[in-house]
Motif scaffolding. Structure first.
Motif: not given
Length: 655
Positions: A437, A504, A547, A549
């Protein structure tokens, strides 16, 4: 100290003074280095050695801690009308009757480690255009330890008398005849560099090398206090009775009796990873071109990458049940949500008894403990921390550019631009495959520049004006970059195998407002979209914790500073320097990070209808790398973060 919640128990005692809060600590960090250079023909040979020592000596004082409550002066509950407790902690203090007494032994420990290094290298000018550098460095790291063997570790093969002789008890190097962590002698790092002049104005540079860091420190593990707390109603300890104050022995090498039967906490004890002395290793390389554009302007571009292993990371697990163990009991919690949820039920729960019968890891194990704890390799501990597990991994790739404007006509400037991606290894537990990640500090784009201009002598013909205006240095530091990743919301559903984040929702925007628009009113704006996230069902996994993004980031926070300075030479040996430092020269107002926890909860508002908490609300109590340390900290939710525009004037006289 007094500790009571009854409204009738007035006079609660606060600490009159805490001598135990003072600890004598002493840090030793001697170091030495030596090097030798020998030039012969087209070779430049270098050799050297370095050594570092580090010791932390901790010697807190001995003492007695006393707690006074209402118990000593209360009356039997049967004589009290209503649900009240009648008692007076201050009266207990005056009588010398304590609720509990703790004796602290004089802990005296010395944690130490050392690291040695030697290197040899050669810079070989093969031709007028080609130079090769090569060499090797050797690091030898000793494992951090307590000098007198007074620090404990979990002995995974040692029977625990307090847990029916199940394996897993505290051990000490002074008595176990063992070594917790061995030294690491194999840190060998080769290096190679090449520089080749392609044209008179163009140079290629490349390099590769392996570098090692320092072995991590190890915390002292021991217990140095004994508490006497009687049980029962209105129980207290009269201090004039012998034996009230317990007498611990330190170092206490008999703590293999902890935890007590049925207990699922380890107290002071953690498991020291056998590879804890292994230093982090970085394999790094680069290749780039340097070009002279004009006689005073140079431009460079390079690819820089590295891969790191053995970082002290979060991937060390010990007290985890394996899929094979679950299968032996007919459980499949990794794929069956019902089995996952069953792990959280107590052993005396009818669903557990119906499925698996009566489970008792050892005599005295409480049936109120969960099935998950009972199936652990070491059921006497619910979880036990793993210290310094060398399981962390890092990944970094970047394009780096640099432009340098050398001094001409009073102006010099340099600027750098980095386009990068930095990642780390993550996984929720030992038996789920490792994944990668983004790092929490990933910043894809970063540009900064330093500019310095010196006013010239020939601006004005008038001698007075020229003397006033010449030789002033005007400088600026400007930095612009991407926002740092925001932590996604953690799942709020139940999962007993490992933590996870929410999913998500496809098609849903992450933001309700652009964090960089300059149009946010934090009193009334929810900037994150709660509909963009959903929980995994109970007993199932979402993305692993950790994690991040690339499109879920905080606001950009530029830095824009300037300075003005001049040195006045009075005589050859006397000088006066005037300097002004200015921060946030454009007076930018910046906001804190929004709250990213639990998008399913309702937002909190005050009496004026302003947001005070909730998902997507600007949270001003931010610390760490998300906001620069110079930013004003403000605990009131809903206000703008502002780095004040400030100026500092400095006068320095040297002689």
């Amino acid at each position: 100290t007094g500790n009571t919640t009854s409204p009738e128990a007035l006079g609660g005692m606060q600490q009159l003074g805490n001598a135990l809060a003072h600890t004598a600590t002493h840090t030793e960090r001697p170091s030495a280095n030596a090097n030798l250079t020998w030039i012969k023909g087209s070779h430049t040979y270098k050799a050297g050695a370095e050594v570092w020592y580090q010791a932390q000596i901790t010697a807190p004082p001995t003492g007695v801690g006393l707690t006074f409550g209402a118990g000593a002066t209360s009356i039997p509950a049967s004589l009290v009308t209503g649900a009240y407790t009648v008692g007076f902690p201050y009266a207990s203090f005056l009588l010398g009757d304590v609720t509990s007494a703790t004796q602290y032994a004089p802990v005296d420990a010395r944690m130490f480690k050392s690291q040695w290094a030697m290197f040899v290298q050669d810079s070989w000018k093969i031709t007028r255009k080609l130079t090769v550098d090569y060499g090797v460095r050797w690091d030898y790291a000793t494992a951090a330890q307590e000098e007198y063997g007074r620090s404990a570790d979990l002995g995974t093969n040692v029977p625990n008398p307090a847990a029916g002789n199940r394996l897993g008890a505290a051990i000490f190097q002074s008595t176990c005849g063992c070594t917790f962590v061995s030294n690491y002698p194999y840190a060998l790092g080769p290096r190679l560099g090449v520089a080749y002049q392609i044209t008179p104005k163009t140079v290629f540079r490349g390099g590769w090398g392996v570098a090692y860091g320092f072995a991590p420190d190890i915390n002292l593990q021991n217990t140095a206090d004994v508490t006497n707390t009687p049980s029962g109603v209105n129980a207290y300890l009269p201090l004039n009775v012998p034996g009230t104050i317990p007498q611990p022995v330190w170092p206490n090498f008999s703590v293999s009796q902890t935890p007590l039967p049925g207990a699922i906490t380890s107290g002071f004890l953690a498991y020291l990873d056998p590879g804890a002395s292994r230093p982090p290793r970085q394999n790094q390389w680069s290749a780039g071109v340097q070009r002279e554009i004009t006689h005073d302007f140079v431009l460079e571009a390079a690819y820089v990458g590295n891969r790191g292993v053995w970082w002290s990371g979060p991937l060390g697990y010990l007290n985890q049940e394996s899929p094979q163990l679950f299968a032996a009991y007919g459980l499949s919690p990794y794929s069956n949500p019902a089995d996952n949820l069953l792990l959280g039920d107590a052993l005396n729960n009818s669903a557990v008894i119906q499925r698996l019968g009566v489970l008792t890891p050892y005599s005295g194990y409480a049936s109120s403990n969960t099935l998950l704890n009972a199936l652990r390799p070491y059921p006497q501990f619910s979880t036990i921390a793993v210290q310094n597990s060398p399981t962390g991994r890092t990944f970094y790739d970047s394009l780096q550019m640099k432009g340098t404007k050398r001094l001409s006509h009073g102006l010099q400037a340099s600027g750098t631009f980095t386009w990068e991606k930095s990642m780390v290894g993550i996984r929720p537990n030992l038996f789920v495959p490792s994944n990668k990640s983004l790092q929490a500090t990933d910043q894809p784009f970063l540009f900064n520049t330093n500019i310095l201009y010196t006013t010239q002598r020939d601006w004005f013909s008038n001698k007075v004006i020229r003397a006033i205006t010449r030789d002033w240095g005007i400088g600026a530091f400007l930095q612009y970059g991407s926002g740092l990743p925001l932590a996604p919301p953690a799942a709020t559903t139940t999962n007993y195998i490992g933590g996870s984040e929410m999913f998500r929702v496809p098609g849903q925007p992450l933001f309700l407002k652009n964090l960089n628009c300059g149009c946010i009113n934090p009193y009334y704006d929810q900037v994150l979209n709660p509909a963009a996230w959903e929980n995994p069902p109970n007993g199932t996994f979402g993305p692993a914790t950790g994690t991040y993004y690339g499109d879920f980031r905080s606001a950009r926070r530029p830095q824009e500073n300037a300075n003005l300075s001049r040195t006045f030479r009075i005589k050859e040996r006397f000088a006066l320097q005037l300097r002004g430092e200015f921060v946030n020269i454009f007076n930018r107002t910046q906001i804190g990070n929004p709250i990213t926890t639990n998008p399913t909860a309702a937002l909190s508002k005050n009496a004026q209808g302003q947001y005070t908490a909730g998902f997507g609300v600007i949270n001003l109590a931010v610390s760490g790398p998300q906001i620069a340390p110079t930013y004003t900290q403000n605990a009131v939710v809903g206000q703008l973060y502002q780095l004040p525009r400030t100026g500092t004037l400095i006068a320095r006289f040297t002689f």
